[in-house]
Design a protein around this motif. Structure first.
Motif, PDB file in Angstrom:
ATOM      1  N   GLY A   1     -34.433   2.120  -9.446  1.00 48.13           N
ATOM      2  CA  GLY A   1     -33.037   2.227  -9.054  1.00 48.13           C
ATOM      3  C   GLY A   1     -32.747   3.500  -8.284  1.00 48.13           C
ATOM      4  N   GLU A   2     -31.463   3.716  -8.046  1.00 48.94           N
ATOM      5  CA  GLU A   2     -31.053   4.835  -7.207  1.00 48.94           C
ATOM      6  C   GLU A   2     -30.384   5.944  -7.997  1.00 48.94           C
ATOM      7  OE1 GLU A   2     -29.294   2.163  -7.655  1.00 48.94           O
ATOM      8  OE2 GLU A   2     -27.148   2.571  -7.457  1.00 48.94           O
ATOM      9  N   ARG A   3     -30.292   7.100  -7.342  1.00 46.31           N
ATOM     10  CA  ARG A   3     -29.457   8.200  -7.838  1.00 46.31           C
ATOM     11  C   ARG A   3     -28.519   8.603  -6.708  1.00 46.31           C
ATOM     12  NH1 ARG A   3     -34.711   9.838 -10.238  1.00 46.31           N
ATOM     13  NH2 ARG A   3     -35.186  10.854  -8.251  1.00 46.31           N
ATOM     14  N   GLU A   4     -27.282   8.800  -7.052  1.00 47.46           N
ATOM     15  CA  GLU A   4     -26.273   9.222  -6.073  1.00 47.46           C
ATOM     16  C   GLU A   4     -26.154  10.737  -6.170  1.00 47.46           C
ATOM     17  OE1 GLU A   4     -23.329   7.624  -4.041  1.00 47.46           O
ATOM     18  OE2 GLU A   4     -23.516   9.745  -3.558  1.00 47.46           O
ATOM     19  N   GLU A  39     -25.433  11.035 -10.248  1.00 52.15           N
ATOM     20  CA  GLU A  39     -25.174   9.907 -11.138  1.00 52.15           C
ATOM     21  C   GLU A  39     -26.019   8.698 -10.783  1.00 52.15           C
ATOM     22  OE1 GLU A  39     -21.219   8.095 -11.058  1.00 52.15           O
ATOM     23  OE2 GLU A  39     -20.688   9.344  -9.338  1.00 52.15           O
ATOM     24  N   ALA A  40     -26.257   7.879 -11.800  1.00 54.24           N
ATOM     25  CA  ALA A  40     -26.990   6.630 -11.626  1.00 54.24           C
ATOM     26  C   ALA A  40     -26.319   5.565 -12.482  1.00 54.24           C
ATOM     27  CB  ALA A  40     -28.458   6.794 -12.045  1.00 54.24           C
ATOM     28  N   PRO A  41     -26.016   4.378 -11.947  1.00 56.15           N
ATOM     29  CA  PRO A  41     -26.187   4.025 -10.544  1.00 56.15           C
ATOM     30  C   PRO A  41     -25.133   4.675  -9.647  1.00 56.15           C
ATOM     31  CG  PRO A  41     -25.142   2.220 -11.760  1.00 56.15           C
ATOM     32  CD  PRO A  41     -25.482   3.270 -12.765  1.00 56.15           C
ATOM     33  N   SER A  42     -25.289   4.505  -8.324  1.00 53.23           N
ATOM     34  CA  SER A  42     -24.287   5.009  -7.384  1.00 53.23           C
ATOM     35  C   SER A  42     -23.028   4.163  -7.485  1.00 53.23           C
ATOM     36  CB  SER A  42     -24.820   4.932  -5.948  1.00 53.23           C
ATOM     37  OG  SER A  42     -23.740   5.122  -5.025  1.00 53.23           O
ATOM     38  N   PRO A  43     -21.841   4.804  -7.504  1.00 50.17           N
ATOM     39  CA  PRO A  43     -20.606   4.007  -7.530  1.00 50.17           C
ATOM     40  C   PRO A  43     -20.351   3.271  -6.213  1.00 50.17           C
ATOM     41  CG  PRO A  43     -20.101   6.364  -7.440  1.00 50.17           C
ATOM     42  CD  PRO A  43     -21.588   6.248  -7.595  1.00 50.17           C
TER      43      PRO A  43
END
Ligand code: MV4
Length: 450
Positions: free
Chosen positions: A225-228, A241-245
């Protein structure tokens, strides 16, 4: 599996690696400078070796001292942590030449990703979407002009040896190009001893979203997954934050699949992070980090996977402990980086900690090497604690984060805690409506921006 690992780092990441080793029954060797004799990573390791003076160049970057420390203690592998030598291909080579295992990717990938022109070439070949730009390095102003005309203004001149924002210049029109080109070149030469530059279309206000990837030596590859990471000031991330809003489930699945396929296509080994700019629904690869990242705990929180344990497993030749199909994304996580720094000048505020009280309770993790009475040295970066909070939903996570920040006590020096207490109560943070310029423009309008 290794019996003993040397941790070539300090601070919270040294503790993080130490804890993974302890969970795996692996003995640990801490190294430290003369400024870190009383550091927590030295106290908690099975053995420790002093490797030099306070200055990083003489200790945490001192390759012969690190190799000697590993040899005399009988360590079989070296974990480089984050920063310092973690993306240094020469170090990885020296480690291997001494019959030790470097806990990280293959040397060829560290080298390729360290050169941003080569990184983009590698990424393009592996099928990642790029920012429109030059095919490779730009030789002269004439070539810069032709490329800029083709891709359209504004354009950004970047240093091939750069990264982290150093040596970048924007040209809004052809009139600016000569000046931007020559100043980018001379800055690059001065900063990195290499004046190689390349050119990209300048994205005005994107988000910074990165994908965690992982691969073992048996052909198993996964994305986590991603990190914002858009909440940043002068290329220092404050909150991740994870996930990205910003992403829909469909976008998340698509970019994850593309990143995992690229990881496989590259023949990549170990843990890596692909950094993208995200604007108007499009992803554009900019760089890849070939190491563990400071913000890795938010990925651990939503996946339940211990990334450092996986790194050690992979380096020892063991397979990943999970398959892509088994990865479940659960809830929401946010990390706040707490720095010992002045709230408005952002200058470091080292000194002796009087009181330290860490927050706790459900969903709260603190990665910190602080203790009451600890003296924060002035020789290293100012990150002193990471507060990582997990909740069922983003709103639940923010509620828990608010209480966790309010519980935390660090005295007497100013830290970024107060800024984080304001951030978690901000309407744009609550709605997720921010991008890379947001903090500097809306939260710190009196600061000098670069
Ligand atoms: C960009 C960009 C806009 N357009 N590239 C900054 C650090 C380096 N890793 C890449 N960076 C950027 N590259 C294009 N074509 C804007 C930035 C940028 C940035 C990127 C990620 C996170 C924070 C940033 C802050 C300022 C500029």
């Amino acid at each position: 599996m290794f019996k003993k690992i040397l941790i070539a780092n300090r601070g919270d990441v040294a503790l993080r690696v130490l804890r993974a080793c302890q969970d795996m029954g692996i003995a640990t060797v801490a190294v430290h400078s003369t400024a870190d004799t009383d550091a927590m990573h030295v106290r908690l390791a099975d053995e420790s070796v002093c490797i030099g003076e306070a200055a990083s160049a003489q200790s945490y970057l001192n390759i012969p001292a690190l190799i000697s420390a590993a040899t005399i203690t009988g360590a079989e592998a070296i974990h480089p942590g984050v920063g310092f030598l973690s993306e240094n291909a020469d170090f990885a080579g020296v480690v291997a030449a001494h019959g030790l295992t470097f806990i990280g990717p293959r040397i060829e990938h560290i080298t390729a990703m360290g050169d941003k022109v080569e990184a983009k070439r590698t990424a393009a070949k592996a099928g990642l979407p790029l920012v429109p730009g030059s095919e490779g390095a730009i030789a002269d102003l004439d070539e810069a002009r032709k490329t800029a005309d083709k891709i359209g203004y504004p354009v950004l001149i970047k240093a091939a040896s750069g990264g982290g924002g150093r040596g970048m210049k924007v040209a809004n029109s052809q009139d600016d190009l000569a000046e931007a080109f020559s100043s980018a070149r001379s800055e690059a030469k001065a900063a990195f001893g290499d004046d190689t530059v390349y050119l990209e279309r300048y994205l005005d206000n994107p988000r910074h979203i990165e994908i965690q990837v992982i691969a073992d030596a048996h052909g198993n590859v996964a994305h986590l997954g991603e990190r914002e990471c858009s909440v940043q000031r002068r290329h220092q991330k404050l909150l991740e934050e994870a996930p990205s809003p910003a992403l829909t489930p469909k976008e998340r699945a698509e970019i994850g699949k593309i990143a995992a396929e690229a990881t496989r296509a590259m023949g990549y080994l170990g843990l890596g992070t692909m950094e993208f700019l995200y604007e108007d629904g499009g992803f554009f690869f900019i760089e890849m980090n070939t190491r563990l990242q400071v913000e890795h705990p938010i990925t651990e929180a939503i996946t339940g996977i211990d990334l450092v344990v996986e790194q050690i497993n992979i380096a020892s030749g063991a397979p990943l402990s999970f398959t892509q199909d088994e990865v479940r994304f659960n809830g929401h996580a946010i990390e706040c980086r707490i720095n010992a720094e002045h709230p408005t000048s952002f200058l470091p505020t080292p000194g002796t900690v009087k009181d330290f009280h860490a927050p706790g309770g459900p969903g709260v993790r603190v990665d910190s090497f602080l203790y009451s009475g600890y003296r924060i040295p002035s020789d290293y970066d100012s990150l002193i604690a990471k507060i990582i909070v997990h909740g069922d939903t983003r709103a639940h996570c923010l509620a828990r984060l608010t209480r966790a920040l309010d519980e935390t006590i660090i005295t007497p020096m100013p830290t970024s805690l107060d800024l984080h207490r304001l951030l978690v109560r901000d309407a744009d943070i609550a709605s997720g409506a921010y991008s890379i310029r947001w903090l500097e423009e809306n939260f710190l309008p009196n600061q000098q921006n670069d």
